[in-house]
Design an enzyme around this catalytic site. Sequence first.
Site, PDB file in Angstrom:
ATOM      1  N   HIS A  82      10.406  -4.663   5.997  1.00 43.02           N
ATOM      2  CA  HIS A  82       8.576  -4.901   6.375  1.00 43.02           C
ATOM      3  C   HIS A  82       8.546  -6.702   6.430  1.00 43.02           C
ATOM      4  O   HIS A  82       9.135  -7.087   6.516  1.00 43.02           O
ATOM      5  CB  HIS A  82       7.981  -4.827   4.841  1.00 43.02           C
ATOM      6  CG  HIS A  82       6.084  -5.047   5.231  1.00 43.02           C
ATOM      7  ND1 HIS A  82       5.676  -3.559   5.580  1.00 43.02           N
ATOM      8  CD2 HIS A  82       5.962  -6.372   5.145  1.00 43.02           C
ATOM      9  CE1 HIS A  82       4.302  -4.229   5.437  1.00 43.02           C
ATOM     10  NE2 HIS A  82       4.289  -5.523   5.338  1.00 43.02           N
ATOM     11  N   ASP A 161      -4.667  -0.424  -3.037  1.00 40.27           N
ATOM     12  CA  ASP A 161      -4.431  -1.843  -1.852  1.00 40.27           C
ATOM     13  C   ASP A 161      -4.813  -1.248  -0.827  1.00 40.27           C
ATOM     14  O   ASP A 161      -5.623  -2.745   0.001  1.00 40.27           O
ATOM     15  CB  ASP A 161      -3.115  -2.016  -2.080  1.00 40.27           C
ATOM     16  CG  ASP A 161      -2.456  -2.493  -0.694  1.00 40.27           C
ATOM     17  OD1 ASP A 161      -2.705  -4.006  -0.837  1.00 40.27           O
ATOM     18  OD2 ASP A 161      -2.607  -1.905   0.373  1.00 40.27           O
ATOM     19  N   ARG A 168     -11.591  -6.531   1.296  1.00 41.06           N
ATOM     20  CA  ARG A 168     -10.700  -8.568   1.479  1.00 41.06           C
ATOM     21  C   ARG A 168     -10.868  -8.361   3.379  1.00 41.06           C
ATOM     22  O   ARG A 168     -11.214  -9.672   3.732  1.00 41.06           O
ATOM     23  CB  ARG A 168      -9.248  -8.690   1.195  1.00 41.06           C
ATOM     24  CG  ARG A 168      -8.733  -9.215   0.390  1.00 41.06           C
ATOM     25  CD  ARG A 168      -7.830  -9.005  -0.191  1.00 41.06           C
ATOM     26  NE  ARG A 168      -6.389  -9.577   0.644  1.00 41.06           N
ATOM     27  CZ  ARG A 168      -5.908  -8.449   0.696  1.00 41.06           C
ATOM     28  NH1 ARG A 168      -4.733  -7.759   0.588  1.00 41.06           N
ATOM     29  NH2 ARG A 168      -4.725  -9.548   2.520  1.00 41.06           N
ATOM     30  N   SER A 183      -0.082  -7.316  -1.526  1.00 47.53           N
ATOM     31  CA  SER A 183      -0.732  -6.221  -1.582  1.00 47.53           C
ATOM     32  C   SER A 183       1.100  -5.810  -0.702  1.00 47.53           C
ATOM     33  O   SER A 183       0.993  -4.664  -1.090  1.00 47.53           O
ATOM     34  CB  SER A 183      -1.507  -6.587   0.045  1.00 47.53           C
ATOM     35  OG  SER A 183      -2.027  -5.146   0.648  1.00 47.53           O
ATOM     36  N   LYS A 187       2.957  -1.818  -2.151  1.00 42.34           N
ATOM     37  CA  LYS A 187       2.886  -0.691  -1.309  1.00 42.34           C
ATOM     38  C   LYS A 187       4.985  -1.130  -1.221  1.00 42.34           C
ATOM     39  O   LYS A 187       5.285   0.899  -1.598  1.00 42.34           O
ATOM     40  CB  LYS A 187       3.375  -0.956   0.285  1.00 42.34           C
ATOM     41  CG  LYS A 187       1.978  -0.498   0.392  1.00 42.34           C
ATOM     42  CD  LYS A 187       1.117  -0.408   1.445  1.00 42.34           C
ATOM     43  CE  LYS A 187       1.160  -2.080   2.432  1.00 42.34           C
ATOM     44  NZ  LYS A 187      -0.058  -2.874   1.853  1.00 42.34           N
TER      45      LYS A 187
END
Length: 434
Positions: A82, A161, A168, A183, A187
Amino acid sequence: MNILEIIEKKRDKEELSKEEIEFFVKGYTNNTIADYQAAALLMAIYLNGMTKKETTDLTIAMANSGERLDLSNLNEIIVDKHSTGGVGDKVSLILLPLVASLGIPVAKMSGRGLGFTGGTVDKLESIPGYKTEVDILQFIKNVEKIGISMISQTLNLAPADKKIYSLRDSISCVENISLIASSIMSKKIASGAQKIVLDVTCGSGAFMKSKEKAEQLANEMIEIGKLANKETVCILTNMDEPLGYAVGNSLEVIEAIHFLQGDMPEDVKEVVLELGAYMIKLAGKGNDIEENKAKMLENIKNRKGYEKLIQMVENQGGDSSYIKDTNQFPKAEYIGNVYSNTSGCIQSMDAKEIGKIVCELGAGRVRKEDKIDNAVGIVLKKKVSDKVEDEEILATIYANSKEKMEKAKERLLKVIKIKEEKVEKPKMILEVME
């Protein structure tokens, strides 16, 4: 227990219990807690911070708010990758087919771009026919069949999330280390990988502007990984200028294809090889980082990474003739060059500002519902530390509006700073944290 007491506690800088955090996440997900109450709590968290325990409890609660993907049928160690986001970041398009070509299964769910940062799903969807919305059974079958599947986050994974992130975003509470860490990790935990390699970008084109902040975020995510029994490696990478030369959806896909054919921009190469070497290590396929990099370079040379990309595109309904001949990708109506108005050396080119210019050309979204134009963007001809002559081409702009083209040219000239003094090439890998 009620939400007002929880808001009061965090407002007064007290630590929330696991049960209070779970109460908030569950209540906000099922709409028993109102947006304005959730916003008040998130603002209190933003201002007063969270302890490591609170951050981990929030992460696990969000991961448990929907489905948890079970990849145990694949009988392999699944390593997820990621990035915390950037400009010109086409790393997943290159790295994941390359890793899969080495016999390491890749089950990747990616996001869409928002604002100045691009999204892998948008890039994949610029390949005609490529299906990013795939159900979970098909997703796993794809990985079993060819060793790779890259899809969008359309499953009911960590719905809390998604909801909390949108809120947010709307109340300017995005750039908080605990909230970003929870967050990302919620995931990753929900998506079923046993091990995680994170590209923590740092600089003008990243959420974390300084190396110190990027280290704090990395430490937080590594800590969450330990507590969730997910081995996590964070690699801090430079995002002060765009990664590679192309910024824009189909333009980045073209650059990724050319990379897998052996045309490798040096900065992209550094990031791809470092991240990939650690993915191979975590998958248990080689402990020597330099040897792992050599394996990847071999699969670029023998075209196995490129062939795996073609196989993935075909397997998900995409037209692989575009991969085999990138000239087929639709061209923007207006293509124009930006010329230097002085000679010297490129000192800087603000990645965030370039991302914004590309977004305004139509390649990105300001709101989630915005439609994007895959053909538009910028291809840089020079990077930081390169020498430039007066009236030399600095970049080529691809636009579908003459007005937007002229505006982009004007803005880009201001963003690219040229001076007489020579500067060093930026270091791409800033730190590896395990």
